[in-house]
Design a protein around this motif. Sequence first.
Motif, PDB file in Angstrom:
ATOM      1  N   ARG A  62     -45.827 -12.449  27.268  1.00  0.00           N
ATOM      2  CA  ARG A  62     -45.571 -11.375  26.317  1.00  0.00           C
ATOM      3  C   ARG A  62     -44.261 -10.690  26.693  1.00  0.00           C
ATOM      4  N   PRO A  63     -43.573 -10.107  25.717  1.00  0.00           N
ATOM      5  CA  PRO A  63     -42.330  -9.391  26.037  1.00  0.00           C
ATOM      6  C   PRO A  63     -42.588  -8.340  27.113  1.00  0.00           C
ATOM      7  N   GLN A  78     -41.584  -5.470  27.491  1.00  0.00           N
ATOM      8  CA  GLN A  78     -41.835  -4.121  26.962  1.00  0.00           C
ATOM      9  C   GLN A  78     -43.332  -3.913  26.697  1.00  0.00           C
ATOM     10  N   SER A 129     -40.053   1.715  26.622  1.00  0.00           N
ATOM     11  CA  SER A 129     -39.005   0.692  26.744  1.00  0.00           C
ATOM     12  C   SER A 129     -37.687   1.278  27.245  1.00  0.00           C
ATOM     13  N   PRO A 169     -34.190  -4.444  31.160  1.00  0.00           N
ATOM     14  CA  PRO A 169     -34.622  -5.845  31.046  1.00  0.00           C
ATOM     15  C   PRO A 169     -33.671  -6.820  31.737  1.00  0.00           C
ATOM     16  N   GLY A 193     -33.560 -10.367  30.901  1.00  0.00           N
ATOM     17  CA  GLY A 193     -34.141 -11.354  30.005  1.00  0.00           C
ATOM     18  C   GLY A 193     -35.330 -10.755  29.269  1.00  0.00           C
ATOM     19  N   HIS A 194     -36.242 -11.631  28.800  1.00  0.00           N
ATOM     20  CA  HIS A 194     -37.373 -11.178  27.994  1.00  0.00           C
ATOM     21  C   HIS A 194     -38.639 -10.935  28.797  1.00  0.00           C
ATOM     22  N   ASP A 195     -38.681 -11.461  30.044  1.00  0.00           N
ATOM     23  CA  ASP A 195     -39.958 -11.462  30.753  1.00  0.00           C
ATOM     24  C   ASP A 195     -39.936 -10.762  32.103  1.00  0.00           C
TER      25      ASP A 195
END
Length: 558
Positions: free
Chosen positions: A16-17, A19, A29, A34, A36-38
Amino acid sequence: MAVKSDIEIARAATKRPIQDIGAKLGIHSDDLVPYGHDKAKVSQRLIDAVQDRPDGKLILVTAINPTPAGEGKTTTTVGLGDGLNAIGKKAVVCIREASLGPCFGMKGGAAGGGYAQVIPMEDMNLHFTGDFHAITSAHNLLAAMIDNHVYWGNTLDIDIRRVVWRRVMDMNDRALRQITASLGGVANGFPREAGFDITVASEVMAILCLARNLADLQKRLGDIIVAYRRDKTPVYCRDLKADGAMTVLLKDALQPNLVQTLENNPAFVHGGPFANIAHGCNSVTATTTALKLADYVVTEAGFGADLGAEKFMNIKCRKAGIAPACVVVVATVRAMKMNGGVAKADLGFENVAAVQAGCANLGRHIENVKSFGVPVIVAINHFVSDTEAEVDAVKAYVASQGSEALLCKHWAQGSAGIIDLATRVAEIADLDAANFAPIYPDAMPLFDKMQTIAQKIYRADGVIADDKIRDQLAQWENQGYGHLPVCMAKTQYSFTTDPERRGAPTGFTIPVREVRLSAGAGFIVAICGEIMTMPGLPRVPSAETIMLNEDGQIEGLF
């Protein structure tokens, strides 16, 4: 059906993201940086904002002495975190980052295993968010500034024979343990003996993991003793004016990293001191922040309880003002049999007598952890070769020690396989029955602290050290460092300094061959036996089988 490897399981996970993971802990958030996304870092603003909240319950996961049979401490830590979330508790996992040394050497990564892992596994076990690179750079900047100061006139009167700040790199390389630096003529400086440690043994790593904020970080960095003058007075990092630049390099690294488990539960992965040569716990910042954000925090301490848990209690808890509500000791039937004298090739055959004989190692760890005033429960990390009779033998032995053992199948089943342990741990933690206290006071002399650990935890007859070491300890006490705790650098495989002596041996001594003052971190390191602060690669390193496949994916990590 073939069993999937850890990396195959991790790669198949539905992430999952980051955030969304932060939202589970109430982190907006805007307070995530971040990568990246993970994966993301948690902002200092968020850390500061939650300090007035009450603490959740801290649960420590430790283990018996590691064996080639495997114990699964990190896997159990992650599984327990997932299990607590599965029974409706708000829980977060706190573990350490992986060093490249063991990833390419023999031990492998530090993300758990099977269906109890933290992801992204490949990133976590390699460069991750760059924290180790920042620590290595900050450490070696100081090393460069020491030699540069001597080269340009040495106004601090540094005795180049007494430079105690070695260089570091995050790789196992025995050739760098002892070197000669500055060869090649006048332009390269003054030749002297030097050497490298692995980054996880760096005092900068320890400082990062014990610092509360940037101001505390810079003060601790400034307190590092880098060398001595001819009159034996110390030269500090701040004397070289290196502490400011080092703090700049470490400003992002100080912020905890947020990732997720396979079951999309939050995990902080931050810091990475080894427990055999350093203090073996994830960062104070990560743990204390997690305690403000969750009702239960599951953290681990490296290697067996004689190293990781002892240092967690005597160093980290003492420094951070925290205390565990419950301690889980991880054991396996296979390891009990190996401690009972069974060869690794024969571990697949039932041998109840060997299990019973090997339980002495587990029993000593249970007793040791209880000596800190905290309740203990045993997690039997299940292997498919375990028989019911062998499992019952461990349970019966643990019951005879006044504790309880529960069979856990999280490696194969994820949270569903560890519900019983999660339920019982939450019950124990909620009782607030812990009466935690370190096993020695601050005021105890340094050598006596070593003796206390050797006798009460290892069950040795005592510590042996030559007059040079005793005199050095006395000198540090006279300089005002006598209140510091002691960090024992010792093999993880045995209570002794002989890695081949398994079980619960008695009738031995602990030889201390060197002591180091980590004034910035705030402890004394006692190097025992043949332990090395720069490991070497094995005959067949894991690096030989780590590669990219045809799809550009990493293979060979574990």
